[in-house]
Design a protein around this motif. Structure first.
Motif, short mmCIF file in Angstrom:
data_model
loop_
_atom_site.label_atom_id
_atom_site.label_comp_id
_atom_site.label_asym_id
_atom_site.label_seq_id
_atom_site.Cartn_x
_atom_site.Cartn_y
_atom_site.Cartn_z
N VAL A 158 13.74 14.80 -2.17
CA VAL A 158 12.84 14.51 -3.29
C VAL A 158 13.61 13.80 -4.40
O VAL A 158 14.84 13.77 -4.39
N ARG A 159 12.88 13.29 -5.36
CA ARG A 159 13.50 12.49 -6.42
C ARG A 159 14.30 13.31 -7.42
O ARG A 159 15.03 12.75 -8.24
N THR A 160 14.17 14.64 -7.37
CA THR A 160 14.95 15.49 -8.28
C THR A 160 16.26 15.96 -7.64
O THR A 160 16.94 16.84 -8.17
N ASP A 161 16.64 15.37 -6.50
CA ASP A 161 17.85 15.78 -5.79
C ASP A 161 19.10 15.73 -6.67
O ASP A 161 20.02 16.54 -6.51
N LEU A 162 19.17 14.75 -7.57
CA LEU A 162 20.35 14.58 -8.42
C LEU A 162 19.95 14.68 -9.90
O LEU A 162 20.47 13.96 -10.74
N ARG A 163 19.05 15.59 -10.20
CA ARG A 163 18.54 15.71 -11.56
C ARG A 163 19.65 15.96 -12.57
O ARG A 163 19.67 15.38 -13.66
N ASN A 220 0.84 -1.21 0.00
CA ASN A 220 0.00 0.00 0.00
C ASN A 220 0.87 1.25 0.00
O ASN A 220 0.73 2.14 0.86
N ARG A 221 1.77 1.30 -0.97
CA ARG A 221 2.79 2.36 -1.00
C ARG A 221 2.84 2.96 -2.40
O ARG A 221 3.17 2.27 -3.37
N ASN A 222 2.55 4.26 -2.48
CA ASN A 222 2.56 4.97 -3.76
C ASN A 222 3.95 5.52 -4.02
O ASN A 222 4.52 6.23 -3.18
N ILE A 223 4.52 5.20 -5.18
CA ILE A 223 5.91 5.58 -5.48
C ILE A 223 5.99 6.34 -6.81
O ILE A 223 5.93 5.75 -7.89
N PRO A 224 6.12 7.67 -6.75
CA PRO A 224 6.33 8.44 -7.98
C PRO A 224 7.73 8.17 -8.54
O PRO A 224 8.70 8.04 -7.78
N VAL A 225 7.83 8.09 -9.86
CA VAL A 225 9.11 7.80 -10.51
C VAL A 225 9.26 8.68 -11.75
O VAL A 225 8.33 8.82 -12.54
N ASP A 226 10.44 9.28 -11.91
CA ASP A 226 10.80 9.98 -13.14
C ASP A 226 11.83 9.14 -13.86
O ASP A 226 12.85 8.76 -13.26
N PRO A 274 21.36 22.11 -7.94
CA PRO A 274 21.18 23.49 -7.44
C PRO A 274 19.71 23.84 -7.19
O PRO A 274 19.41 24.62 -6.28
N SER A 275 18.80 23.27 -7.97
CA SER A 275 17.38 23.58 -7.78
C SER A 275 16.87 23.12 -6.43
O SER A 275 15.85 23.61 -5.93
N GLN A 276 17.58 22.17 -5.80
CA GLN A 276 17.15 21.65 -4.51
C GLN A 276 17.91 22.26 -3.33
O GLN A 276 17.72 21.86 -2.18
N THR A 277 18.77 23.22 -3.61
CA THR A 277 19.55 23.83 -2.54
C THR A 277 19.44 25.35 -2.53
O THR A 277 20.24 26.03 -1.90
N LEU A 278 18.43 25.88 -3.21
CA LEU A 278 18.27 27.33 -3.26
C LEU A 278 18.08 27.94 -1.88
O LEU A 278 18.52 29.06 -1.61
N ASP A 279 17.42 27.19 -0.97
CA ASP A 279 17.17 27.72 0.37
C ASP A 279 18.42 27.72 1.24
O ASP A 279 18.42 28.28 2.34
N GLN A 280 19.50 27.08 0.76
CA GLN A 280 20.73 27.03 1.55
C GLN A 280 21.66 28.21 1.27
O GLN A 280 22.51 28.55 2.08
N ILE A 281 21.51 28.81 0.09
CA ILE A 281 22.46 29.83 -0.35
C ILE A 281 22.39 31.06 0.56
O ILE A 281 21.32 31.60 0.81
N GLY A 282 23.54 31.47 1.06
CA GLY A 282 23.62 32.67 1.88
C GLY A 282 23.24 32.45 3.33
O GLY A 282 23.26 33.39 4.12
N GLN A 283 22.92 31.21 3.70
CA GLN A 283 22.56 30.93 5.08
C GLN A 283 23.71 30.22 5.78
O GLN A 283 24.20 29.21 5.30
N GLY A 311 7.81 7.42 2.68
CA GLY A 311 7.88 7.49 4.13
C GLY A 311 9.02 8.31 4.67
O GLY A 311 9.14 8.49 5.89
N SER A 312 9.87 8.85 3.77
CA SER A 312 11.02 9.63 4.23
C SER A 312 11.36 10.75 3.26
O SER A 312 12.50 11.21 3.21
N ASN A 313 10.37 11.19 2.50
CA ASN A 313 10.60 12.27 1.55
C ASN A 313 10.24 13.62 2.16
O ASN A 313 9.85 13.72 3.32
N GLN A 314 10.36 14.66 1.37
CA GLN A 314 10.10 16.01 1.86
C GLN A 314 8.65 16.19 2.29
O GLN A 314 8.37 16.82 3.32
#
Length: 548
Positions: free
Chosen positions: A248-253, A219-225, A460-469, A273-276
């Motif tokens: 998320v699955r785009t971490d290493l896009r 009973n586990r839904n798994i999105p895949v790109d 980089p799209s997954q680390t925008l919130d880290q820049i400058g912090q 069970g352990s995503n964003q």
């Protein structure tokens, strides 16, 4: 080590004199005897003597109790644990560390907790750390406060929790280890020429197929790109990506696109069970941050995705029909996903030691260790979740220190590449990657990113919130975005070359999995290193630091 106490005191005096000259001759008479703790809008002054008493008795000072009622029991225990924690570094090592690039990051992190971001504040921090490390018991929060060159020290308690968590014992030990082996990491000029640049994209245009699969048994839904191109062929392995905790699955896009442009089919899945999304739900009080079952579900997610890919491979008129080598697959994982990759590669979960270790003071643990401690709730002590279709594994900044016990990693059955970043505070290199790498059977490769942090390999799209912090709730002082472009370029080169070892092009790419290429690809900001075995003398140093 082997140095007399008299000689050591001479060294201490020497470094102390150097630091004190930055503040004037009277600095030695100035030290913090009052700490002002700020928690939201409230402030309270506490004497150093009260803090020292709290460290001994395990009871918070009475003046603080009205303000700490809002803290969780874990935060209160963390605060008391931090007061009694010693950092395993002597004055010589501390002085060397604070004058490095990573040391500057540490000072900036501390500055956010002490509200001293100006130049004089950073100098005071440097002095407090060096002089605090001369105390008989070594460097600790209390010895730092006692040595801090000001009568008054203000601490933002909320921010201090974040900083203290990132500057954990394992991180300090990693820095000590890196400084010890620094002479062996000096630059060398490669003596060979390289035929082409594996970091450059292939000629094929990449397409992305977005799917949403459901594992009805669990009973586990798994999105895949699925990243692929018309150059895809069954002569190349299918590659499956496993993301990190709260990701998320785009971490290493960028890496998926790079590999797909060279004819590989890459499936990036999301672990529900352990995503964003799961973490966001937990922060709203709707669920747990993560259930212990996730340590078992994640590798099963990968096996399920391989099952579904095989169905696509046999589906008439599907663009991927006949192009998916699901019996000859490679897995790539980052952080928690790196641990997952090692699981499906054969590593055995061994939880008896973890269950013992996780009963201890979590104040000294890294975020990666705390996350692994969730597995202590699993009913059994051992689990084997290998998928024999996985023929190679890449583990980027993986979690390994607790979940695989003493011998779990010796069960890995496939060629494995492990990447470690020297400034990683979330999964510190020494305990999470270097120690574990020694246990993995050959063939294996250990890649070191000197100056890299936990998120440096991410898109980089997954680390925008880290820049400058300077600090984030997950880890502080992250080197990401454009600053980490050189890291991602090297990751593209070695990941492609590693995948090629499962193809007829293996020999053409083998040269890029060498120390010579690592030296060639190095930049001033990021020296790269690659080895296939840890030298015995270096391993002796590893064991010395880990056993402390």
């Amino acid at each position: 080590m082997g140095r007399s106490w008299g000689s050591f005191k001479t060294v201490v005096g020497f470094f102390g004199a150097i630091v004190l000259t930055q503040f004037g001759a009277n600095t030695s008479a100035i030290a913090a005897d009052t700490v002002v703790v700020r928690l939201g809008l409230f402030t309270e002054s506490i004497s150093l003597a009260e803090l020292q008493k709290a460290a001994k008795t395990g009871e918070l000072p009475g003046s603080l109790k009205p303000y700490t009622k809002g803290l969780s029991e874990q935060q209160r225990r963390f605060l008391l644990g931090a007061l009694g924690m010693n950092i395993p570094m002597n004055v010589v090592t501390v002085n060397r560390l604070v004058n490095t690039q990573i040391g500057t990051t540490i000072l900036n992190d501390l500055a956010t907790a002490l509200a001293r971001k100006d130049k004089a504040g950073v100098q005071a921090l440097r002095a407090g750390l060096v002089l605090g490390s001369t105390a008989p018991q070594g460097l600790s929060l209390l010895s730092f406060i006692a040595a801090y060159p000001s009568k008054r020290l203000e601490i933002n308690l909320s921010q201090a929790f974040i900083v203290a968590r990132s500057l954990n014992t394992a991180f300090w030990r990693t820095q000590q280890f890196m400084l010890t082996i620094a002479p062996e990491l000096g630059p060398k000029t490669p003596q060979i020429a390289f035929p082409f640049d594996p970091s450059q994209p292939g000629i094929a245009q990449v397409q992305i197929l977005k799917l949403d699969w459901n594992d009805q048994k669990r009973n586990r839904n798994i999105p895949v790109d699925i990243y692929w191109s018309t150059a895809a062929t069954a002569n190349k392995p299918v590659i499956v990506f496993s993301h990190g905790f709260a990701s998320v699955r785009t971490d290493l896009r960028y890496l998926a696109e790079h590999l797909a442009s060279h004819g590989y089919v890459v499936a990036t899945l999301e672990h529900p069970g352990s995503n964003q999304a799961n973490t966001n739900s937990a922060l709203q009080g709707k669920s747990r941050v993560m259930k212990p079952q996730e340590f078992l579900d994640r590798p099963q997610d990968i096996s399920f995705v391989l099952d579904e890919l095989e169905k696509l491979n046999q589906t008439a008129n599907h663009p991927l029909q006949g192009k998916l080598a699901t019996m000859n697959a490679m897995v790539i994982g980052h952080s928690f996903g790196g641990g997952t990759a090692l699981e499906v590669a054969g590593a055995e979960l061994q939880l008896e030691r973890l269950k013992q270790r996780c009963k201890k003071n979590l104040a000294i643990f890294s975020e990666g260790e705390v996350m692994q401690c969730i597995a202590q709730e699993l009913p059994e002590n051992t689990y084997q979740l290998r998928d024999t279709r996985i023929k190679q594994a890449i583990a980027l900044n993986p979690t390994t220190s607790l979940i695989f016990g003493e011998t779990g990693l010796t069960k890995v059955q496939v060629p494995t590449l492990v990447l470690a970043s020297s400034a990683d505070k979330t999964t510190p290199a020494l305990t999470e990657q270097i120690v574990g790498f020694d246990k993995i059977p050959s063939p294996k490769w250990l890649v070191g990113i000197v100056g890299g942090t936990h998120l440096s390999v991410k898109d980089p799209s997954q680390t925008l919130d880290q820049i400058g912090q300077a600090n984030t709730p997950i880890s502080g002082g992250e080197v990401v975005g454009e600053q980490a472009a050189d890291v991602r370029k090297y990751v593209k080169a070695i990941a492609l070359s590693f995948a090629a070892q499962m193809t007829p092009e293996a020999k053409n790419y083998a040269i890029f999995l060498t120390s010579d290429y690592a030296q060639f690809a190095s930049t001033p900001a990021f020296p790269f290193r690659l080895i296939t075995q840890i030298p015995p003398d270096a391993m002796a140093v590893v064991k010395e630091f880990v056993d402390k």
